[in-house]
Design a protein around this motif. Structure first.
Motif: not given
Length: 468
Positions: A249-257, A259
Motif C-alpha cells: 500500500q502506497t497510501g491510504k485513501t477513504f476507499a482503502d479505509w 475496504e
C-alpha cells in the motif's frame, strides 16, 4: 515417509485390479464433459424422434432452445447452484479454515491415509454444504499431493469426489430443501398434493442417515484398497494461487479505509443471522446460500479480502456456466410433446420403470430411474422437476398419500442422483479446475464408487418402505 511402488504392487488385490481396468477404459472412452453433454443431447433427441408421437425436427429444436435460453430455462436454479459452489469455496478459503486444511493435511503418513483424509473431509463437509465439501476435499488433496510427490494426484482427487456421494442426504440437499418450501418452483410434492415435507421426513429419517454411515464405511474401505501402483504428479501450476503476492500500500485513501473495515462484514453477518432467527430458522436453498455467504464474509475479516476470495472462487464455476444451459436443453427435450396429447420422453422412461410397482418396490424402481435420468440431467433440483411428477403420481396411484412416503420417494430420486454423480462428470468439473486434471485421470477410480453406491443405496430403497 511415502509408500513405494514396490509396496503398492505387493498389496494389489481384486479391487485394485477392477480399479485399474476402469481407469484404462475411462481413459479411452470418456470425452470431455462438455462433449459428454452434447452427446447426451444427441441421444435424447434420437430417443424423442423414435418414442414421442408426432415429434418433428422444428418442434424438437424449439423445445431445446426453450430449455437452454428460452422461457423454460433453468437460469435461476443454475445461479443458485453456482452460488452454493462459490460460497462454499469462499468459505473454505477463509484464513482460519485454510490454515486448518494445511494442518489437517500434514497428519497422514502415507498416500492411502491421505486419500482417506480427503474422502472424510469431503464427506463430512458435503453433509453441511455440498459446495464446501466438494471444494475442501480438493484443497486437502492438493496439500497431500504436495507432501507426497510420488503420489497419484488423480487418486487423491477421486477420493475427495467420492465423499460427495452423500451430499443429497445433507443440509444442502436441493430436493429435500425444495420439499420444505411451498414457494419453490421445484417443490413437486406441494404442487400436486398441497402440503410440504419437512426435513425430519427426508434427510433425518433413520433410513437416510443409516445409509449414509454404511456407504461411507464401504467407500472408505474401497479408497484404502484401490491405491494405484503408479504415481501422477500434479501440475506445478496447481500451487500458483496458494500464496498470491500482496501489493504494498502506497497510501491510504477513504476507499482503502472502507475496504478494510471489518465492522462492515460483522454488520452483514448480524443482519443475515437476525433474519434467519426471525424466519424461525427456516432451511431452504436461499437461506443456505445466505448463511454460507455471511459466514464467509465474517471469517475473511475485511470486505476487500472477502471480495477477492469470492472473485477467485467464481473462476471454478466457469464449466458449470458453460454446461448448465445444455442440461436445461435436455430438460426441454425430455418434456417435449409432439402431437397434442402425446406422451413426452420423460414420462415414457419413468413409466417404463415404475410400471407394475407396489408400495414396497416403487422407491427402488424410482431410484433406478433416477440413476438413469441423472446421466442426462445431473442436477438434483432440475432432475426432480423431470422425474418428480411421475414418481409422486405413481405413489398416489397406489394409495400412498402420506408425507413420510412421499418424502421417501423424493429421497429415492435424490440418492440416485448422488450415486450417478460418480460416473457423470458434471459435478467433477470444479475439482478438475482446482487440480488442473482431465476427467480421464480421475473418473476411472469413481466408477468403483458408483458400483458400491448403487448396491448400498439400492438396498436402502428396498428396505425403507418396510420400516416407515
Amino acid at each position: 515417509m511415502t509408500t513405494s511402488s514396490a509396496d503398492r504392487a505387493e498389496r494389489r488385490g481384486v479391487l485394485q485390479s477392477l480399479t485399474g481396468l476402469s481407469v484404462r477404459y475411462v481413459e479411452r472412452l470418456m470425452p470431455d464433459p462438455y462433449l459428454f453433454a452434447v452427446i447426451l443431447t444427441l441421444i435424447v433427441a434420437g430417443l424423442v424422434a423414435v418414442l414421442v408421437r408426432g415429434a418433428s425436427a422444428g418442434g424438437m429444436v424449439t423445445a431445446w432452445y426453450s430449455g437452454v435460453w428460452g422461457s423454460e430455462n433453468i437460469f435461476t436454479f443454475a445461479f443458485q447452484m453456482v452460488l452454493i459452489l462459490v460460497t462454499g469455496y469462499t468459505l473454505a478459503e477463509a484464513p482460519v479454515l485454510k490454515r486448518a486444511i494445511v494442518r489437517v493435511a500434514a497428519t497422514p503418513r502415507s498416500q492411502t491415509r491421505g486419500a482417506l483424509l480427503c474422502f472424510t473431509v469431503s464427506a463430512v463437509l458435503s453433509l453441511l454444504n455440498w459446495g464446501l465439501g466438494l471444494v475442501a476435499g480438493a484443497l486437502v488433496a492438493r496439500q497431500v499431493a504436495r507432501r507426497f510427490p510420488d503420489s497419484h494426484f488423480g487418486y487423491l482427487i477421486a477420493a475427495a469426489f467420492m465423499g460427495f456421494i452423500v451430499w443429497t442426504q445433507g443440509l444442502s440437499s436441493s430436493i429435500a430443501l425444495a420439499n420444505t418450501d411451498a414457494g419453490s418452483p421445484i417443490n413437486v410434492i406441494h404442487k400436486i398434493t398441497g402440503f410440504t415435507v419437512p426435513l425430519r421426513q427426508t434427510i433425518f429419517q433413520p433410513y437416510s442417515w443409516l445409509s449414509v454411515l454404511i456407504v461411507l464405511a464401504v467407500l472408505a474401505l474401497a479408497v484404502w484398497r484401490m491405491e494405484p501402483s503408479v504415481g501422477l504428479a500434479p501440475d506445478a501450476a496447481v500451487f500458483d494461487d496458494e500464496d498470491p503476492p500482496v501489493a504494498p500500500q502506497t497510501g491510504k485513501t477513504f476507499a482503502d479505509w472502507l475496504e478494510n473495515q471489518w465492522l462492515l462484514n460483522v454488520l452483514v453477518f448480524a443482519a443475515g443471522m437476525t433474519y434467519f432467527v426471525l424466519s424461525g430458522f427456516t432451511l431452504n436453498m436461499a437461506s443456505m446460500i445466505m448463511l454460507f455467504t455471511i459466514t464467509a464474509a465474517l471469517l475473511h475479516g475485511t470486505p476487500i479480502r472477502f471480495i477477492r476470495a469470492f472473485t477467485g472462487a467464481a473462476k471454478v464455476s466457469g464449466p458449470l456456466l458453460l454446461q448448465y444451459p445444455l442440461y436445461g436443453g435436455l430438460i426441454g427435450l425430455l418434456a417435449y410433446q409432439g402431437a397434442e396429447g402425446s406422451t413426452p420422453l420423460q414420462t415414457v422412461l419413468a413409466q417404463m420403470l415404475v410400471n407394475g410397482a407396489t408400495q414396497y418396490t416403487l422407491p427402488f424402481l424410482t431410484f433406478l430411474g433416477s440413476v438413469i435420468i441423472s446421466l442426462f440431467v445431473p442436477s438434483g433440483g432440475g432432475h426432480w422437476a423431470v422425474q418428480g411428477p411421475i414418481a409422486v403420481d405413481s405413489a398416489l396411484a397406489i394409495g400412498q398419500h402420506s408425507s413420510a412416503y412421499l418424502g421417501l420417494i423424493s429421497m429415492a430420486v435424490a440418492v440416485g442422483e448422488g450415486v450417478a454423480n460418480m460416473i457423470q462428470p458434471f459435478w467433477l468439473l470444479p475439482l478438475l479446475a482446482i487440480a488442473k486434471l482431465n476427467v480421464r485421470q480421475v473418473m476411472g477410480f469413481t466408477v468403483v464408487a458408483f458400483v458400491l453406491g448403487l448396491a448400498v443405496m439400492g438396498a436402502m430403497t428396498l428396505i425403507a418402505p418396510w420400516v416407515l
